[in-house]
Design a protein around this motif. Structure first.
Motif, mmCIF file in Angstrom:
data_model
loop_
_atom_site.group_PDB
_atom_site.id
_atom_site.type_symbol
_atom_site.label_atom_id
_atom_site.label_comp_id
_atom_site.label_asym_id
_atom_site.label_seq_id
_atom_site.Cartn_x
_atom_site.Cartn_y
_atom_site.Cartn_z
ATOM 1 N N THR A 31 51.295 37.631 37.696
ATOM 2 C CA THR A 31 52.565 37.096 38.545
ATOM 3 C C THR A 31 53.190 38.302 39.499
ATOM 4 O O THR A 31 53.648 37.134 40.051
ATOM 5 N N TYR A 32 52.582 38.838 39.301
ATOM 6 C CA TYR A 32 53.081 40.752 40.464
ATOM 7 C C TYR A 32 51.384 40.716 41.476
ATOM 8 O O TYR A 32 50.425 40.921 41.281
ATOM 9 N N ILE A 33 51.712 40.475 42.833
ATOM 10 C CA ILE A 33 51.301 41.974 43.793
ATOM 11 C C ILE A 33 51.042 42.721 43.249
ATOM 12 O O ILE A 33 52.072 43.164 43.034
ATOM 13 N N SER A 99 54.879 43.660 42.798
ATOM 14 C CA SER A 99 55.045 42.989 44.141
ATOM 15 C C SER A 99 55.567 41.706 43.289
ATOM 16 O O SER A 99 54.545 40.818 42.858
ATOM 17 N N ALA A 100 57.166 40.930 44.042
ATOM 18 C CA ALA A 100 56.738 39.206 43.032
ATOM 19 C C ALA A 100 56.934 38.165 44.187
ATOM 20 O O ALA A 100 57.481 37.211 44.208
ATOM 21 N N GLY A 101 56.951 39.334 45.875
ATOM 22 C CA GLY A 101 56.673 38.399 46.807
ATOM 23 C C GLY A 101 55.667 37.383 46.920
ATOM 24 O O GLY A 101 54.840 37.153 46.326
ATOM 25 N N PHE A 107 56.034 45.337 52.424
ATOM 26 C CA PHE A 107 56.050 46.686 51.491
ATOM 27 C C PHE A 107 56.988 46.566 51.002
ATOM 28 O O PHE A 107 57.202 47.272 49.952
ATOM 29 N N THR A 108 58.547 45.536 51.666
ATOM 30 C CA THR A 108 59.198 45.874 50.841
ATOM 31 C C THR A 108 59.633 45.370 49.368
ATOM 32 O O THR A 108 60.964 45.020 49.242
#
Length: 123
Positions: A31-33, A99-101, A107-108
């Motif tokens: 589920t993460y990038i 990242s969960a985005g 980056f953030t």
């Protein structure tokens, strides 16, 4: 939150290769990038490469394009960074991030980090 542990760093000569690994635990890895970042003393951490959840999309900073390859194995909860033709300017502590985005190069959105692994390239 996902926990990340990097390995594979070391001291090499210019032109050599290294493969970094990052093993995740504590959450659903797929589920993460995932991304690799690097930092040298006195400078900000910079994005090196990222990979989408299914591994089909990647992003690289210009200075590593054609030399580095990021990949992931969701069955092993692991992300890799194959680094070829290493240069002294690649010397840094390399960090794995998650990242969960929704944007692989944002980056953030990377809020989970490993402890880092040192890569030193001698000339």
């Amino acid at each position: 939150q996902v926990q990340l542990v990097e390995s594979g760093g070391g001291l090499v000569q210019a032109g050599d290769s290294l493969r970094l690994s990052c093993v995740a635990s504590g959450s659903d890895f797929s589920t993460y990038i995932m991304g690799w970042f690097r930092q040298v003393p006195g400078k900000m951490r910079e994005l090196v490469a990222t990979v989408s959840r299914n591994g089909r999309n990647t992003f690289y900073r210009d200075s590593v394009k054609g030399r580095f390859t990021i990949s992931r194995d969701n069955a092993k909860d692991t992300t890799y960074l194959q680094m070829n033709t290493l240069k002294p300017e690649d010397t840094a502590v390399y960090y794995c991030g998650a990242s969960a985005g929704s944007i692989i190069y944002k980056f953030t959105d990377f809020t989970s980090w490993g402890q880092g692994t040192q890569v030193t390239v001698s000339s």
